[in-house]
Design a protein around this motif. Structure first.
Motif, PDB file in Angstrom:
ATOM      1  N   THR A 155       0.855  -1.178   0.000  1.00 52.25           N
ATOM      2  CA  THR A 155       0.000   0.000   0.000  1.00 52.25           C
ATOM      3  C   THR A 155       0.896   1.233   0.000  1.00 52.25           C
ATOM      4  OG1 THR A 155      -1.917   1.016   1.067  1.00 52.25           O
ATOM      5  CG2 THR A 155      -0.177   0.203   2.525  1.00 52.25           C
ATOM      6  N   LYS A 156       0.295   2.408   0.085  1.00 54.28           N
ATOM      7  CA  LYS A 156       1.096   3.631   0.111  1.00 54.28           C
ATOM      8  C   LYS A 156       1.537   3.947   1.530  1.00 54.28           C
ATOM      9  CE  LYS A 156       0.208   6.055  -4.085  1.00 54.28           C
ATOM     10  NZ  LYS A 156      -0.370   7.218  -4.755  1.00 54.28           N
ATOM     11  N   GLY A 157       2.774   4.400   1.658  1.00 57.98           N
ATOM     12  CA  GLY A 157       3.317   4.739   2.960  1.00 57.98           C
ATOM     13  C   GLY A 157       4.732   5.239   2.777  1.00 57.98           C
ATOM     14  N   VAL A 158       5.497   5.165   3.849  1.00 59.09           N
ATOM     15  CA  VAL A 158       6.895   5.575   3.770  1.00 59.09           C
ATOM     16  C   VAL A 158       7.722   4.519   4.494  1.00 59.09           C
ATOM     17  CG1 VAL A 158       6.663   7.075   5.812  1.00 59.09           C
ATOM     18  CG2 VAL A 158       8.535   7.462   4.194  1.00 59.09           C
ATOM     19  N   THR A 159       8.875   4.191   3.916  1.00 55.79           N
ATOM     20  CA  THR A 159       9.754   3.195   4.530  1.00 55.79           C
ATOM     21  C   THR A 159      10.798   3.902   5.384  1.00 55.79           C
ATOM     22  OG1 THR A 159       9.449   1.727   2.635  1.00 55.79           O
ATOM     23  CG2 THR A 159      11.352   1.299   4.047  1.00 55.79           C
ATOM     24  N   ILE A 160      10.811   3.584   6.663  1.00 51.64           N
ATOM     25  CA  ILE A 160      11.805   4.157   7.568  1.00 51.64           C
ATOM     26  C   ILE A 160      12.290   3.052   8.516  1.00 51.64           C
ATOM     27  CG2 ILE A 160      12.337   6.023   9.183  1.00 51.64           C
ATOM     28  CD1 ILE A 160       9.829   7.493   8.242  1.00 51.64           C
ATOM     29  N   PRO A 161      13.440   2.454   8.224  1.00 52.03           N
ATOM     30  CA  PRO A 161      13.950   1.424   9.140  1.00 52.03           C
ATOM     31  C   PRO A 161      14.181   2.000  10.543  1.00 52.03           C
ATOM     32  CG  PRO A 161      15.154   1.431   7.052  1.00 52.03           C
ATOM     33  CD  PRO A 161      14.301   2.665   7.061  1.00 52.03           C
ATOM     34  N   VAL A 162      14.120   1.132  11.536  1.00 45.41           N
ATOM     35  CA  VAL A 162      14.302   1.571  12.923  1.00 45.41           C
ATOM     36  C   VAL A 162      15.633   2.305  13.061  1.00 45.41           C
ATOM     37  CG1 VAL A 162      14.626   0.760  15.293  1.00 45.41           C
ATOM     38  CG2 VAL A 162      12.843  -0.241  13.867  1.00 45.41           C
ATOM     39  N   GLY A 163      15.571   3.441  13.725  1.00 47.68           N
ATOM     40  CA  GLY A 163      16.775   4.249  13.934  1.00 47.68           C
ATOM     41  C   GLY A 163      16.938   5.348  12.897  1.00 47.68           C
ATOM     42  N   GLN A 164      16.174   5.252  11.783  1.00 46.96           N
ATOM     43  CA  GLN A 164      16.323   6.261  10.728  1.00 46.96           C
ATOM     44  C   GLN A 164      15.181   7.283  10.767  1.00 46.96           C
ATOM     45  OE1 GLN A 164      17.317   4.753   6.840  1.00 46.96           O
ATOM     46  NE2 GLN A 164      18.619   3.141   7.697  1.00 46.96           N
TER      47      GLN A 164
END
Ligand SMILES: [Zn+2]
Length: 415
Positions: A321-330
């Motif tokens: 789906t639509k969203g934003v990818t932000i790994p933990v810590g970033q």
């Protein structure tokens, strides 16, 4: 400096030239200042149209199954229920109101009626599990040997009210603790399908009395079961907006509005509290998507602008789906687009981590560059992924507020 030069220039051209005499020689201008750079004319920004451009609002979508075109509610109560008569009257009234039309007509559901109510003289069980107990019990009641139960006619919804003292379990969850009620489906041994609703007697919802709690919960289940009687109609929302689904991908038209304030309204033609429900038509038109909308001015909202297609998981289910990818810590910054259906003063925008709202450790740190804005403004939302959320799908809410009027939106961070 430049403005002064501009003001002086017309005078040099016009002041001394009245046509009656020769212009005096220009004064010597030793060491003239360098001509200022010529700036291109700057047009004032055009006011944003109403509503200003914004991402599409969610739509509840059908999987193609049938809805009930003329639902028939059969109210089932145990003897001694202090609300029996009122519950039967409520079921008879709701399906004939403008409110019912407002929340269901665009999905193909027509006015509703009631069937003969069922009065149970047997003792209510202390505990009932939906799959193990309730479904076989309902199937037995409908076997043709129980004269007080009229047979289902394809439009019938049985609405079973359990009394205080009966604990209702559904798929491992406990009624009144982890959910309020259930709109459900019985598949009989002969393969026929019977929609039913089970409503345990929960403590009063916040701010509501016992009767208001019952009508609020009942209205939610009645319009959801009518628009999704066989669990293959209006049961989810569009692929881009699965962050809005209550339990992705599951989200019926009442679930979509659970964050709306106020959630419950008293319509002019129904003297009871009932829930608002999602309207695709209103959402598409830039209006308050939860109808009936309170009479509190033009609708305004703030939506996250997502460019990424991201994975979303919920238990064993997963999709994109639509969203934003932000790994933990970033950390990342996204836009938040503000729009209103007509001119309204600036409103307040707040952002909330869902885990924190639910009392868990926060998954996200959220910071807006500004906490107020108006139609056409774009705020910057900086998101830091703090800790892994369940299924690596962290959700946040954006709440817009002006006076008592408010709106909400959901966003998704894939971790
Ligand atoms: Zn629901």
């Amino acid at each position: 400096m430049r403005r002064l030069f501009a003001l002086l220039l017309p005078c040099f051209v016009a002041c001394g030239d009245d046509g009656s005499q020769a212009a005096p020689p220009p004064p010597p201008a030793p060491d003239p200042p360098a001509a200022p750079p010529v700036a291109p004319p700057v047009a004032p920004p055009a006011p944003a149209p109403f509503p200003a451009p914004h991402p599409a609002m969610p739509e509840v979508i059908t999987l193609g199954g049938k809805v009930l075109t003329s639902p028939r509610f059969v109210v089932v109560t145990y003897d001694g229920d202090p609300f029996r008569e009122k519950l039967e009257d409520f079921a008879a009234a709701i399906g004939k109101t403008q409110y019912w039309h407002d929340v269901t007509a665009e999905y193909g559901v027509g006015p509703a009626s009631v069937g003969r109510p069922v009065h149970l003289s047997e003792a209510a069980p202390p505990s009932i599990d939906d799959a193990k107990d309730l479904k076989p019990w309902l199937e037995a009641k409908l076997d043709g040997t129980h004269a007080e139960w009229d047979a289902p006619d394809g439009q019938t919804i049985y609405v079973v009210y359990f009394p205080e003292g009966t604990t209702y379990h559904l798929e491992g969850f406990t009624g009144c603790k982890e959910f309020g009620a259930s709109d459900n489906l019985l598949t009989r041994r002969d393969g026929s399908l019977v929609p039913y609703i089970a409503i345990p007697r929960c403590q009063n919802l916040f701010g509501l009395d016992a009767w208001g709690t019952l009508t609020a919960v009942t209205s939610h289940e009645l319009f959801e079961e009518s628009t999704d009687p066989f669990k293959d109609a209006y049961v989810t929302n569009d692929d881009d907006n699965l962050a809005w689904a209550e339990m992705p991908p599951f989200s019926e038209i009442g679930d979509m509005c659970m964050a709306a304030q106020p959630l419950y309204v008293q319509p002019p033609d129904l003297p009871h509290l009932v829930q608002r429900a999602w309207s695709n038509a209103a959402a598409r038109a830039g209006k308050n998507p939860c109808v009936p909308a309170p009479n509190d001015g033009p609708f305004f909202n703030a939506l996250p602008v997502f460019a990424d297609s991201v994975p979303i998981s919920y238990g064993r289910w997963s999709s994109w789906t639509k969203g934003v990818t932000i790994p933990v810590g970033q950390t990342k910054t996204i836009d938040v687009a503000l729009y209103s259906e007509a001119a309204v003063d600036e409103w307040h925008v707040g952002v909330f981590d869902l885990d924190q709202v639910l009392g868990n450790a926060p998954s996200l740190q959220l910071r807006l560059d500004r906490t107020t804005g108006k139609n056409g403004d774009v705020l910057k939302l900086t998101i830091k992924s703090l800790a892994e959320a369940a299924d690596k799908s962290a959700r946040f809410a954006i709440v817009s507020q002006r006076g008592s009027a408010s709106s909400f939106a959901w966003g998704l961070v894939a971790q």
